[in-house]
Design a protein around this motif. Structure first.
Motif, PDB file in Angstrom:
ATOM      1  N   HIS A 138       0.858  -1.174   0.000  1.00 27.20           N
ATOM      2  CA  HIS A 138       0.000   0.000   0.000  1.00 27.20           C
ATOM      3  C   HIS A 138       0.902   1.233   0.000  1.00 27.20           C
ATOM      4  O   HIS A 138       1.538   1.542   1.022  1.00 27.20           O
ATOM      5  N   PRO A 139       0.989   1.956  -1.137  1.00 28.22           N
ATOM      6  CA  PRO A 139       1.844   3.142  -1.156  1.00 28.22           C
ATOM      7  C   PRO A 139       1.291   4.211  -0.220  1.00 28.22           C
ATOM      8  O   PRO A 139       0.087   4.222   0.073  1.00 28.22           O
ATOM      9  N   PRO A 140       2.146   5.099   0.226  1.00 30.04           N
ATOM     10  CA  PRO A 140       1.680   6.184   1.099  1.00 30.04           C
ATOM     11  C   PRO A 140       0.610   7.025   0.382  1.00 30.04           C
ATOM     12  O   PRO A 140       0.610   7.150  -0.846  1.00 30.04           O
ATOM     13  N   VAL A 174       1.708   9.644  -2.146  1.00 26.19           N
ATOM     14  CA  VAL A 174       2.162   9.135  -3.443  1.00 26.19           C
ATOM     15  C   VAL A 174       0.961   8.940  -4.367  1.00 26.19           C
ATOM     16  O   VAL A 174       0.987   9.340  -5.537  1.00 26.19           O
ATOM     17  N   ILE A 175      -0.096   8.371  -3.819  1.00 30.57           N
ATOM     18  CA  ILE A 175      -1.313   8.183  -4.609  1.00 30.57           C
ATOM     19  C   ILE A 175      -1.878   9.533  -5.031  1.00 30.57           C
ATOM     20  O   ILE A 175      -2.242   9.742  -6.185  1.00 30.57           O
ATOM     21  N   ASP A 176      -1.931  10.471  -4.094  1.00 34.66           N
ATOM     22  CA  ASP A 176      -2.481  11.804  -4.364  1.00 34.66           C
ATOM     23  C   ASP A 176      -1.707  12.509  -5.470  1.00 34.66           C
ATOM     24  O   ASP A 176      -2.305  13.062  -6.406  1.00 34.66           O
ATOM     25  N   GLU A 177      -0.388  12.505  -5.388  1.00 35.37           N
ATOM     26  CA  GLU A 177       0.426  13.175  -6.409  1.00 35.37           C
ATOM     27  C   GLU A 177       0.355  12.454  -7.754  1.00 35.37           C
ATOM     28  O   GLU A 177       0.377  13.086  -8.811  1.00 35.37           O
ATOM     29  N   ALA A 217     -16.904   9.146 -11.514  1.00 36.60           N
ATOM     30  CA  ALA A 217     -16.048   8.367 -10.614  1.00 36.60           C
ATOM     31  C   ALA A 217     -15.494   7.182 -11.389  1.00 36.60           C
ATOM     32  O   ALA A 217     -16.240   6.403 -11.968  1.00 36.60           O
ATOM     33  N   LEU A 218     -14.167   7.079 -11.432  1.00 40.07           N
ATOM     34  CA  LEU A 218     -13.486   5.944 -12.060  1.00 40.07           C
ATOM     35  C   LEU A 218     -12.923   5.091 -10.931  1.00 40.07           C
ATOM     36  O   LEU A 218     -12.152   5.597 -10.107  1.00 40.07           O
ATOM     37  N   VAL A 219     -13.295   3.813 -10.899  1.00 39.99           N
ATOM     38  CA  VAL A 219     -12.935   2.957  -9.768  1.00 39.99           C
ATOM     39  C   VAL A 219     -12.237   1.706 -10.275  1.00 39.99           C
ATOM     40  O   VAL A 219     -12.675   1.082 -11.237  1.00 39.99           O
ATOM     41  N   TRP A 220     -11.137   1.348  -9.614  1.00 38.71           N
ATOM     42  CA  TRP A 220     -10.470   0.071  -9.839  1.00 38.71           C
ATOM     43  C   TRP A 220      -9.854  -0.378  -8.530  1.00 38.71           C
ATOM     44  O   TRP A 220      -9.075   0.366  -7.915  1.00 38.71           O
ATOM     45  N   ASP A 221     -10.219  -1.561  -8.111  1.00 37.35           N
ATOM     46  CA  ASP A 221      -9.720  -2.145  -6.872  1.00 37.35           C
ATOM     47  C   ASP A 221      -9.966  -1.172  -5.716  1.00 37.35           C
ATOM     48  O   ASP A 221     -11.102  -0.814  -5.451  1.00 37.35           O
ATOM     49  N   ARG A 222      -8.931  -0.700  -5.046  1.00 36.63           N
ATOM     50  CA  ARG A 222      -9.095   0.216  -3.914  1.00 36.63           C
ATOM     51  C   ARG A 222      -8.959   1.676  -4.330  1.00 36.63           C
ATOM     52  O   ARG A 222      -9.040   2.571  -3.498  1.00 36.63           O
ATOM     53  N   LEU A 223      -8.733   1.924  -5.606  1.00 33.97           N
ATOM     54  CA  LEU A 223      -8.495   3.283  -6.069  1.00 33.97           C
ATOM     55  C   LEU A 223      -9.758   3.891  -6.676  1.00 33.97           C
ATOM     56  O   LEU A 223     -10.475   3.222  -7.422  1.00 33.97           O
ATOM     57  N   GLU A 224     -10.023   5.151  -6.352  1.00 35.31           N
ATOM     58  CA  GLU A 224     -11.136   5.864  -6.956  1.00 35.31           C
ATOM     59  C   GLU A 224     -10.655   7.242  -7.392  1.00 35.31           C
ATOM     60  O   GLU A 224     -10.051   7.976  -6.615  1.00 35.31           O
ATOM     61  N   LEU A 225     -10.919   7.566  -8.649  1.00 32.57           N
ATOM     62  CA  LEU A 225     -10.566   8.862  -9.209  1.00 32.57           C
ATOM     63  C   LEU A 225     -11.864   9.593  -9.508  1.00 32.57           C
ATOM     64  O   LEU A 225     -12.705   9.097 -10.264  1.00 32.57           O
ATOM     65  N   GLN A 226     -12.048  10.746  -8.887  1.00 38.00           N
ATOM     66  CA  GLN A 226     -13.248  11.547  -9.095  1.00 38.00           C
ATOM     67  C   GLN A 226     -12.891  12.741  -9.964  1.00 38.00           C
ATOM     68  O   GLN A 226     -11.988  13.509  -9.636  1.00 38.00           O
TER      69      GLN A 226
END
Length: 190
Positions: A30-32, A35-38, A70-79
């Protein structure tokens, strides 16, 4: 008399081992959060860069301004929210007008499908017209990497590098398509 190579086990065991390691890594790593935000911020900047080269795409997105995607894959969601200028901005909202969920859980299977040029399987919820516009964007908008590269290193060098990259991508697609068992995973003949 034919002799068997002492490494013949590797041809059978290594692909399975690699798939198991990738699955374990994807479930335990699980990246910090920063890191996901950037990474998401850079992805939105890249998408807008690509959109700016296509006036028709920007016009279509401008008509969908303020919609919540909302784009969702696994635990990631991009709004994302289309802007009046026809670009995308990152959103933070509850609910959605359109939710696209990639249903493939395996990273390796998803990457293999993308390498073959296939679209991933997606569950669509929400506004049908907005879904049609997003589908049009996926089908018609492409990044012209060669043009961007030409701005940095010149036309001739960019053309040569882009041609080499296309050949490498073609070889990768061919390799993935020829892998044993690929037909079963892609829904081909049983």
């Amino acid at each position: 008399m034919a002799t068997q190579s002492p490494f013949s086990w590797a041809a059978q065991a290594l692909p399975d081992l690699a798939a198991q390691m990738a699955k374990q890594f994807s479930t335990s790593f699980h990246p910090p959060e920063w890191v996901i935000d950037e990474t998401v911020n850079r992805l939105v900047l890249f998408l807008n860069h690509v959109l700016m080269s296509e006036p028709e795409a920007m016009a279509r997105l401008a008509r969908q301004k303020n919609q919540r995607i909302a784009l969702v894959w696994d635990r990631l969601e991009l709004q994302l929210t289309p802007t009046p200028a026809g670009l995308l901005e990152r959103g933070r909202f509850d609910g959605f007008d359109l939710r696209l969920t990639v249903t493939e859980e395996s990273v390796t299977t998803l990457v293999s499908a993308l390498a073959r040029g296939d679209k991933p399987k997606v569950r669509i919820e929400g506004d049908v017209q907005l879904a049609a516009e997003v589908n049009w964007l996926i089908d018609h908008v492409r990044w012209d990497a060669e043009e961007d590269l030409a701005r940095l290193i010149g036309d001739a060098a960019a053309h040569t590098l882009a041609q080499a990259a296309r050949q490498a991508a073609s070889a990768l697609r061919s390799f993935v398509a020829k892998r044993p068992g690929t037909e079963l995973r892609t829904g081909g003949a049983a």
